[in-house]
Design a protein around this motif. Sequence first.
Motif, mmCIF file in Angstrom:
data_model
loop_
_atom_site.group_PDB
_atom_site.id
_atom_site.type_symbol
_atom_site.label_atom_id
_atom_site.label_comp_id
_atom_site.label_asym_id
_atom_site.label_seq_id
_atom_site.Cartn_x
_atom_site.Cartn_y
_atom_site.Cartn_z
ATOM 1 N N VAL A 85 13.645 -4.098 1.634
ATOM 2 C CA VAL A 85 14.696 -3.277 1.025
ATOM 3 C C VAL A 85 14.131 -2.515 -0.170
ATOM 4 C CG1 VAL A 85 16.857 -3.371 -0.294
ATOM 5 C CG2 VAL A 85 16.629 -4.670 1.825
ATOM 6 N N LEU A 86 13.277 -3.182 -0.948
ATOM 7 C CA LEU A 86 12.634 -2.519 -2.082
ATOM 8 C C LEU A 86 11.816 -1.324 -1.620
ATOM 9 C CD1 LEU A 86 11.799 -2.429 -5.093
ATOM 10 C CD2 LEU A 86 9.914 -3.963 -4.499
ATOM 11 N N LEU A 87 11.066 -1.510 -0.542
ATOM 12 C CA LEU A 87 10.257 -0.415 -0.006
ATOM 13 C C LEU A 87 11.143 0.779 0.363
ATOM 14 C CD1 LEU A 87 7.580 0.750 1.141
ATOM 15 C CD2 LEU A 87 8.202 -0.329 3.317
ATOM 16 N N VAL A 88 12.227 0.512 1.072
ATOM 17 C CA VAL A 88 13.119 1.596 1.494
ATOM 18 C C VAL A 88 13.698 2.314 0.282
ATOM 19 C CG1 VAL A 88 15.289 2.118 2.658
ATOM 20 C CG2 VAL A 88 13.681 0.519 3.698
ATOM 21 N N LEU A 89 14.142 1.569 -0.722
ATOM 22 C CA LEU A 89 14.762 2.169 -1.898
ATOM 23 C C LEU A 89 13.773 3.061 -2.654
ATOM 24 C CD1 LEU A 89 16.892 -0.809 -3.285
ATOM 25 C CD2 LEU A 89 17.690 1.219 -2.062
ATOM 26 N N ILE A 90 12.552 2.572 -2.842
ATOM 27 C CA ILE A 90 11.569 3.372 -3.585
ATOM 28 C C ILE A 90 11.178 4.618 -2.806
ATOM 29 C CG2 ILE A 90 9.165 3.401 -4.381
ATOM 30 C CD1 ILE A 90 9.547 0.707 -5.555
ATOM 31 N N LEU A 91 11.032 4.495 -1.497
ATOM 32 C CA LEU A 91 10.637 5.657 -0.707
ATOM 33 C C LEU A 91 11.765 6.680 -0.604
ATOM 34 C CD1 LEU A 91 8.467 4.129 2.152
ATOM 35 C CD2 LEU A 91 7.754 5.138 -0.006
ATOM 36 N N ARG B 237 11.132 8.191 -4.119
ATOM 37 C CA ARG B 237 9.791 8.760 -4.249
ATOM 38 C C ARG B 237 9.024 8.511 -2.946
ATOM 39 N NH1 ARG B 237 7.005 10.711 -8.471
ATOM 40 N NH2 ARG B 237 4.723 10.588 -8.458
ATOM 41 N N PRO B 238 9.146 9.402 -1.981
ATOM 42 C CA PRO B 238 8.546 9.185 -0.656
ATOM 43 C C PRO B 238 7.024 9.022 -0.667
ATOM 44 C CG PRO B 238 10.134 10.974 -0.600
ATOM 45 C CD PRO B 238 9.932 10.636 -2.035
ATOM 46 N N THR B 239 6.357 9.540 -1.696
ATOM 47 C CA THR B 239 4.898 9.443 -1.740
ATOM 48 C C THR B 239 4.422 8.155 -2.392
ATOM 49 O OG1 THR B 239 4.880 10.688 -3.810
ATOM 50 C CG2 THR B 239 4.581 11.938 -1.772
ATOM 51 N N GLY B 240 5.331 7.259 -2.769
ATOM 52 C CA GLY B 240 4.938 6.019 -3.423
ATOM 53 C C GLY B 240 4.916 6.168 -4.935
ATOM 54 N N ILE B 241 4.713 5.057 -5.625
ATOM 55 C CA ILE B 241 4.819 5.038 -7.088
ATOM 56 C C ILE B 241 3.815 5.971 -7.751
ATOM 57 C CG2 ILE B 241 4.621 3.581 -9.145
ATOM 58 C CD1 ILE B 241 5.546 1.220 -7.405
ATOM 59 N N GLY C 230 -2.983 2.325 -6.661
ATOM 60 C CA GLY C 230 -1.632 2.192 -6.138
ATOM 61 C C GLY C 230 -1.469 0.915 -5.330
ATOM 62 N N ALA C 231 -2.536 0.515 -4.604
ATOM 63 C CA ALA C 231 -2.468 -0.727 -3.830
ATOM 64 C C ALA C 231 -2.259 -1.921 -4.748
ATOM 65 C CB ALA C 231 -3.752 -0.902 -3.015
ATOM 66 N N LEU C 232 -2.970 -1.945 -5.873
ATOM 67 C CA LEU C 232 -2.800 -3.041 -6.829
ATOM 68 C C LEU C 232 -1.408 -3.017 -7.431
ATOM 69 C CD1 LEU C 232 -3.975 -5.369 -8.507
ATOM 70 C CD2 LEU C 232 -4.713 -3.671 -10.185
ATOM 71 N N LEU C 233 -0.980 -1.846 -7.879
ATOM 72 C CA LEU C 233 0.339 -1.735 -8.496
ATOM 73 C C LEU C 233 1.444 -2.073 -7.500
ATOM 74 C CD1 LEU C 233 2.092 -0.952 -10.905
ATOM 75 C CD2 LEU C 233 1.971 1.431 -10.135
ATOM 76 N N ALA D 285 0.830 -1.208 0.000
ATOM 77 C CA ALA D 285 0.000 0.000 0.000
ATOM 78 C C ALA D 285 0.860 1.253 0.000
ATOM 79 C CB ALA D 285 -0.932 -0.012 1.214
ATOM 80 N N VAL D 286 1.902 1.263 0.822
ATOM 81 C CA VAL D 286 2.804 2.419 0.883
ATOM 82 C C VAL D 286 3.605 2.528 -0.404
ATOM 83 C CG1 VAL D 286 4.767 3.428 2.106
ATOM 84 C CG2 VAL D 286 2.945 2.314 3.388
ATOM 85 N N LEU D 287 4.002 1.379 -0.938
ATOM 86 C CA LEU D 287 4.782 1.345 -2.165
ATOM 87 C C LEU D 287 4.017 1.983 -3.324
ATOM 88 C CD1 LEU D 287 7.566 0.129 -2.943
ATOM 89 C CD2 LEU D 287 6.345 -1.909 -3.692
ATOM 90 N N GLY D 288 2.734 1.648 -3.435
ATOM 91 C CA GLY D 288 1.933 2.195 -4.523
ATOM 92 C C GLY D 288 1.454 3.605 -4.262
ATOM 93 N N GLY D 289 1.404 4.019 -3.000
ATOM 94 C CA GLY D 289 0.876 5.328 -2.614
ATOM 95 C C GLY D 289 -0.352 5.123 -1.753
ATOM 96 N N ILE D 290 -0.160 5.063 -0.445
ATOM 97 C CA ILE D 290 -1.260 4.691 0.439
ATOM 98 C C ILE D 290 -2.383 5.719 0.345
ATOM 99 C CG2 ILE D 290 -0.340 5.815 2.520
ATOM 100 C CD1 ILE D 290 -1.383 3.275 4.035
#
Length: 331
Positions: A308-314, A317-321, A278-281, A268-273
């Motif tokens: 680790v993926l979550l940390v790298l993306i945030l 892009r802190p707001t998610g994908i 974003g949840a699906l993506l 959820a955070v990764l896609g943009g909570i």
Amino acid sequence: MNLNFEFFFNNLPSLTVTGLAFGAIYALIALGYTMVYGVLQLINFAHSEVFMYGTFAMLWTVMALGGAQADGIKLVAILLAALVAAMAMSAVIALLLERVAYRPLIKRNAPRLIALISAIGASFVLAEIMGLRDRIAEWVGLDDTLSAYVGKARINNSMAGVIDAPRWDLGFMTLSSIDLIVIVAAIGMMILLDQFVRRSRLGKGIRATAQDPETAALMGVNPTRTIQITFLIGGLMAGVAAFLYMLKIETTIYDVGFLLGVKAFTAAVLGGIGNLRGALLGGLVLGVAENWGQAIIGSEWRDVIAFVLLVLILLVRPTGILGESLGKARA
């Protein structure tokens, strides 16, 4: 650490499909986090247990209806009944959570930190109730009658062998019908939910409450009813996720929701909570990434790869994908 790139490239199609199947399950659970966050601006950490109860509802329904001895049309009917049972169980638990753990705090205008602590407490309570179901049945004198359902309370409960899913050899990979069902079902449910929130009157009420609760209330939107509907929808999605999870994994346990819940929250955070798409993506990206990663560096690193993926993306892009900020997320 030995990097197995040869195995990765030789099995890339099958690794991708399997990753998408796991990611689809993460995404369906993540929808519950996203819906509740969009309306209440808090993370419902007990949502993982909503999912867990759905897995047991499916398992028990298959057991009660004799799924192990069924095939053909009868097995399909049993699985449809198990899907309804999983959705109903998860929906009931979600509504119970809203009524007991959240509504009293909302009425008292309690700080969000208190609601968060309440969610964590409710998560442990629900998990332990399932883990102690044998003791509970013994207290009420039903341990013998319900032994098939309350036994093995703190170890794996399996429905392995019930479903003999066909596989298709495509030459470059072997495709499991279960993986295909999981992926298609998750995308279909996502589309239905997205259209419901965007086009239906109830969905517009949810969006209005997420954007401005005070103004929505002045315009006639009942906030309590809206929150109930939000929890109900999240529970139904968790029930579908539980059904698909049991189709694929066939095994559950009283604390199965913990790690899956954390990964769904990560998705959820990764896609943009706060963003349904974003949840699906986020779920699909997470599922594929961890499946690819474990193929290269080993299955014991699977969970590490996800976070680790979550940390790298945030970091990038802190707001998610899809760009929803945590402070302005909307359902």
